[in-house]
Design a protein around this motif. Sequence first.
Motif, PDB file in Angstrom:
ATOM      1  N   ASP A  56       0.736  -1.139  -0.053  1.00  0.00           N
ATOM      2  CA  ASP A  56      -0.127  -0.214  -0.118  1.00  0.00           C
ATOM      3  C   ASP A  56       0.834   1.251   0.039  1.00  0.00           C
ATOM      4  OD1 ASP A  56      -2.112   1.580   0.301  1.00  0.00           O
ATOM      5  OD2 ASP A  56      -2.078   1.568   2.301  1.00  0.00           O
ATOM      6  N   ARG A  83      -5.872  -2.726   8.557  1.00  0.00           N
ATOM      7  CA  ARG A  83      -6.983  -2.893   7.906  1.00  0.00           C
ATOM      8  C   ARG A  83      -7.869  -1.481   7.718  1.00  0.00           C
ATOM      9  NH1 ARG A  83      -9.439  -7.244   6.565  1.00  0.00           N
ATOM     10  NH2 ARG A  83      -8.056  -8.569   7.798  1.00  0.00           N
ATOM     11  N   ASN A  84      -8.453  -1.349   6.502  1.00  0.00           N
ATOM     12  CA  ASN A  84      -9.096   0.015   6.210  1.00  0.00           C
ATOM     13  C   ASN A  84     -10.124  -0.155   5.151  1.00  0.00           C
ATOM     14  OD1 ASN A  84      -9.892   2.335   4.735  1.00  0.00           O
ATOM     15  ND2 ASN A  84      -8.061   3.473   6.174  1.00  0.00           N
ATOM     16  N   SER A  85     -11.274  -0.563   5.401  1.00  0.00           N
ATOM     17  CA  SER A  85     -12.464  -0.955   4.628  1.00  0.00           C
ATOM     18  C   SER A  85     -12.683  -0.070   3.175  1.00  0.00           C
ATOM     19  CB  SER A  85     -13.741  -1.034   5.463  1.00  0.00           C
ATOM     20  OG  SER A  85     -13.621  -2.010   6.321  1.00  0.00           O
ATOM     21  N   ARG A  86     -12.335   1.083   3.763  1.00  0.00           N
ATOM     22  CA  ARG A  86     -12.723   2.243   2.444  1.00  0.00           C
ATOM     23  C   ARG A  86     -11.433   1.921   1.506  1.00  0.00           C
ATOM     24  NH1 ARG A  86     -15.688   6.522   2.072  1.00  0.00           N
ATOM     25  NH2 ARG A  86     -16.299   6.381   4.193  1.00  0.00           N
ATOM     26  N   ASP A  87     -10.185   2.034   2.177  1.00  0.00           N
ATOM     27  CA  ASP A  87      -9.368   1.871   0.951  1.00  0.00           C
ATOM     28  C   ASP A  87      -9.212   0.423   0.456  1.00  0.00           C
ATOM     29  OD1 ASP A  87      -8.383   4.271   1.730  1.00  0.00           O
ATOM     30  OD2 ASP A  87      -6.766   3.689   2.856  1.00  0.00           O
ATOM     31  N   THR A  88      -9.395  -0.663   1.115  1.00  0.00           N
ATOM     32  CA  THR A  88      -9.581  -1.965   0.606  1.00  0.00           C
ATOM     33  C   THR A  88     -10.640  -2.046  -0.604  1.00  0.00           C
ATOM     34  OG1 THR A  88      -8.927  -3.167   2.484  1.00  0.00           O
ATOM     35  CG2 THR A  88     -10.324  -4.213   1.052  1.00  0.00           C
ATOM     36  N   ALA A  89     -11.630  -1.471  -0.209  1.00  0.00           N
ATOM     37  CA  ALA A  89     -12.912  -1.476  -1.464  1.00  0.00           C
ATOM     38  C   ALA A  89     -12.332  -0.355  -2.723  1.00  0.00           C
ATOM     39  CB  ALA A  89     -14.143  -0.763  -0.771  1.00  0.00           C
ATOM     40  N   ALA A  90     -11.700   0.680  -2.397  1.00  0.00           N
ATOM     41  CA  ALA A  90     -11.220   1.168  -3.680  1.00  0.00           C
ATOM     42  C   ALA A  90     -10.101   0.383  -4.307  1.00  0.00           C
ATOM     43  CB  ALA A  90     -10.364   2.391  -3.123  1.00  0.00           C
ATOM     44  N   ASP A  93     -12.130  -2.252  -6.224  1.00  0.00           N
ATOM     45  CA  ASP A  93     -12.880  -1.498  -7.286  1.00  0.00           C
ATOM     46  C   ASP A  93     -11.926  -1.258  -8.638  1.00  0.00           C
ATOM     47  OD1 ASP A  93     -15.276  -1.908  -6.057  1.00  0.00           O
ATOM     48  OD2 ASP A  93     -15.360   0.251  -5.326  1.00  0.00           O
ATOM     49  N   ASP A  99      -7.023  -7.880  -1.045  1.00  0.00           N
ATOM     50  CA  ASP A  99      -6.212  -6.876  -0.150  1.00  0.00           C
ATOM     51  C   ASP A  99      -5.763  -7.710   1.177  1.00  0.00           C
ATOM     52  OD1 ASP A  99      -6.283  -3.715  -0.232  1.00  0.00           O
ATOM     53  OD2 ASP A  99      -6.529  -4.545   1.584  1.00  0.00           O
TER      54      ASP A  99
END
Length: 237
Positions: A56, A83-90, A93, A99
């Motif tokens: 990352d 762990r960072n849900s927003r960054d993982t989702a990005a 996507d 991730d």
Amino acid sequence: MHIYLYEPRADRLNGLMAELRSARMKPVPIQEAFFRGELGLLNRSGHEDRPFLLADNPEVLEQITALRTAGCTNPILVMRDFRNSRDTAAALDAGADDDIVIPVKAIELKARINAVTRRSHGHAAESIEVGEVVAYFDGRDPEVSGATVKLSRREHAIFQQLVLNAGRVVSKGSIYDAVYGMSEDQPFDKVIDVYICKIRKKIDQAADSGHNYIETVHGRGYKFAAAADALVQAGGM
């Protein structure tokens, strides 16, 4: 298994490379300039299964996008410290396949890569059955007519390329690039013929039917298939 590794932190890089090598993976460190190069070359046959392991960093989304925009279908896994849900989702996507939060053991990382690779070739389960042969995608030796057939590390790498493309012709060049493409000491491509001969002998001698599972398609390459080109996914129809 060759793996492109982007980890700009020198103190993390050496430890990570040692961990990957412990699982018989071959990490190839890359720099930021790699993503500004001719990424389309990665689309050559034999290169598409080489995974990317990206630490990352502020440019990770741009790096993923650059690979996917160039048409690269290679597995991409992102490593992050927390762990960072927003960054993982990005990241997902943008085109990443997985991730993960470090530290992670190489055996788990290898299993994740294998899962992505086999699904990209249309194999959902950890193994496939081709006639009398049960071939595994997790590094285990194949079983032929119920008996385990021992393959050397190099034989297994070549056999894996045939199995991933079971029922289809795989060019010798594609196999060579997949197995030796990043090696500092590259042998003549005739070495593939030698290994194919050894693998064919082991498989055919173990098969009760005596069927020649690895067919040489002159001028094109090799095809791994059952007598009637029957390919059955293990664990289901």
